[in-house]
Every structure is written in structure tokens, then in C-alpha cells.
Design an enzyme around this catalytic site. Structure first.
Site, PDB file in Angstrom:
ATOM      1  N   ASP A 155     130.465  -2.166 -58.807  1.00  0.00           N
ATOM      2  CA  ASP A 155     129.767  -3.545 -58.474  1.00  0.00           C
ATOM      3  C   ASP A 155     128.972  -3.281 -56.968  1.00  0.00           C
ATOM      4  O   ASP A 155     129.144  -2.713 -56.186  1.00  0.00           O
ATOM      5  CB  ASP A 155     130.481  -4.730 -58.468  1.00  0.00           C
TER       6      ASP A 155
ATOM      7  N   ASP B 202     127.494  -6.786 -65.950  1.00  0.00           N
ATOM      8  CA  ASP B 202     128.034  -8.079 -65.862  1.00  0.00           C
ATOM      9  C   ASP B 202     127.116  -9.018 -66.254  1.00  0.00           C
ATOM     10  O   ASP B 202     127.136 -10.047 -66.785  1.00  0.00           O
ATOM     11  CB  ASP B 202     128.611  -8.409 -64.621  1.00  0.00           C
TER      12      ASP B 202
END
Length: 175
Positions: free
Chosen positions: A121, A137
Site C-alpha cells: 500500500d 483497493d
């Protein structure tokens, strides 16, 4: 049949392109952000910040990797099954497109879990202190929201009946 095969090939190519974009951005994050201070894109609003997420979307369910190894293929199978049931008409293209985007997000994060045992991330929205996330995401969240909106507000009962014929209706037709 030829048109259906073309639809499936287009869907697979779309998934590959989107997964490629996701994996490329994660490669950039590893290359330019790992072990470094966050890259401030817009002061107080957006930063790129390397993070190894061992949970689900937005950092939830930490350390439950085995669950994701089971759930992701199930979700992909359901999306594929749904995609094959969609009529080929232009009206159903939004369902098709967002199904492809959802699948790409699932595949993108699944690749990370298999290769790294975590998801990379790197996008951090500072002003709302939102959990760090990635492009996959975004694919999952945006497509899920649009699929729900389409289901609730765009498609009518008759459209949904064409995708998922009820047993009651089939039984009435047989009589």
C-alpha cells in the site's frame, strides 16, 4: 458463440491491463518509497507512503492471510460466473466493465499476497487520515460502489430477472 468468446478475451485483457497498472504502481512504491520518508504530493492532503499491509482493505483483518487465499478465488469465481450470465446488450456493459475492474483489484492484491505475503500500500489521504491503500483497493472499492448503485438505481427487476431467472418463473413457464 464467437461474440461471447470475444467478450471473454476482452475481459481477460482488461483484467491483465488493470493488474499490470496496479503492479507497476506497487513496483514504483517499492523502488522509490520503501525505507524513505513519505513523498508529499499535496501538503496536508495527499502523500505516498510505503506500507506492507498484512490484512484486508485499508488495514483491517491483520494477519489473516489464509482467509484471503480462500476468499479471493471464490470471489473471482463468482465474478466470472456473474459475467457469463450477463446479456451481451449495451445496457449491461456497465455491469461487465465494473465486474472486470473488481476482478482486477482482487487479482492485483492476490498477487502481492502470494509473492510477498503482504499487500503493498502507498496512497495516504492525509486530510481525512484515511488508511493507506493502493490502486487495486481503488479498483475494488469503486467498482463495488458502482455495482451496488447500478443494481439499486439503474437496473430494473426485469433486467435482474434476465441475469438471474427465478425458479418460480421457470416453473410457471414449464406448466
Amino acid at each position: 458463440m464467437k461474440n461471447r468468446i470475444r467478450d471473454y478475451v476482452a475481459a481477460v485483457l482488461g483484467i491483465c491491463l488493470l493488474v499490470g497498472a496496479d503492479q507497476w504502481t506497487k513496483w514504483l512504491a517499492v523502488t522509490y518509497l520503501k525505507g524513505k520518508d513519505p513523498l508529499v504530493v499535496v501538503e496536508g492532503i495527499l502523500e505516498f507512503y510505503y506500507y506492507e499491509n498484512r490484512g484486508a482493505a485499508f488495514g483491517t483483518m491483520q494477519g489473516m492471510q489464509i482467509l484471503f487465499y480462500i476468499i479471493t478465488p471464490v470471489i473471482l469465481a463468482l465474478v466470472a460466473w456473474f459475467f457469463t450470465r450477463l446479456p451481451r446488450e449495451k445496457r449491461f456493459w456497465p455491469f461487465r466493465i465494473f465486474s472486470v475492474v473488481l476482478a482486477a483489484g482482487a487479482v492485483g492484491n492476490f498477487i502481492d499476497r502470494i509473492v510477498h505475503q503482504y499487500v503493498i500500500d502507498f496512497i495516504y489521504v492525509v486530510w481525512i487520515d484515511f488508511p493507506i491503500f493502493n490502486v487495486a483497493d481503488c479498483y475494488i472499492t469503486v467498482s463495488a460502489i458502482f455495482l451496488i448503485i447500478l443494481y439499486l438505481f439503474y437496473y430494473k427487476d426485469a433486467d435482474m430477472e434476465r441475469i438471474f431467472p427465478s425458479k418460480k418463473k421457470k416453473h410457471q413457464e414449464e406448466e
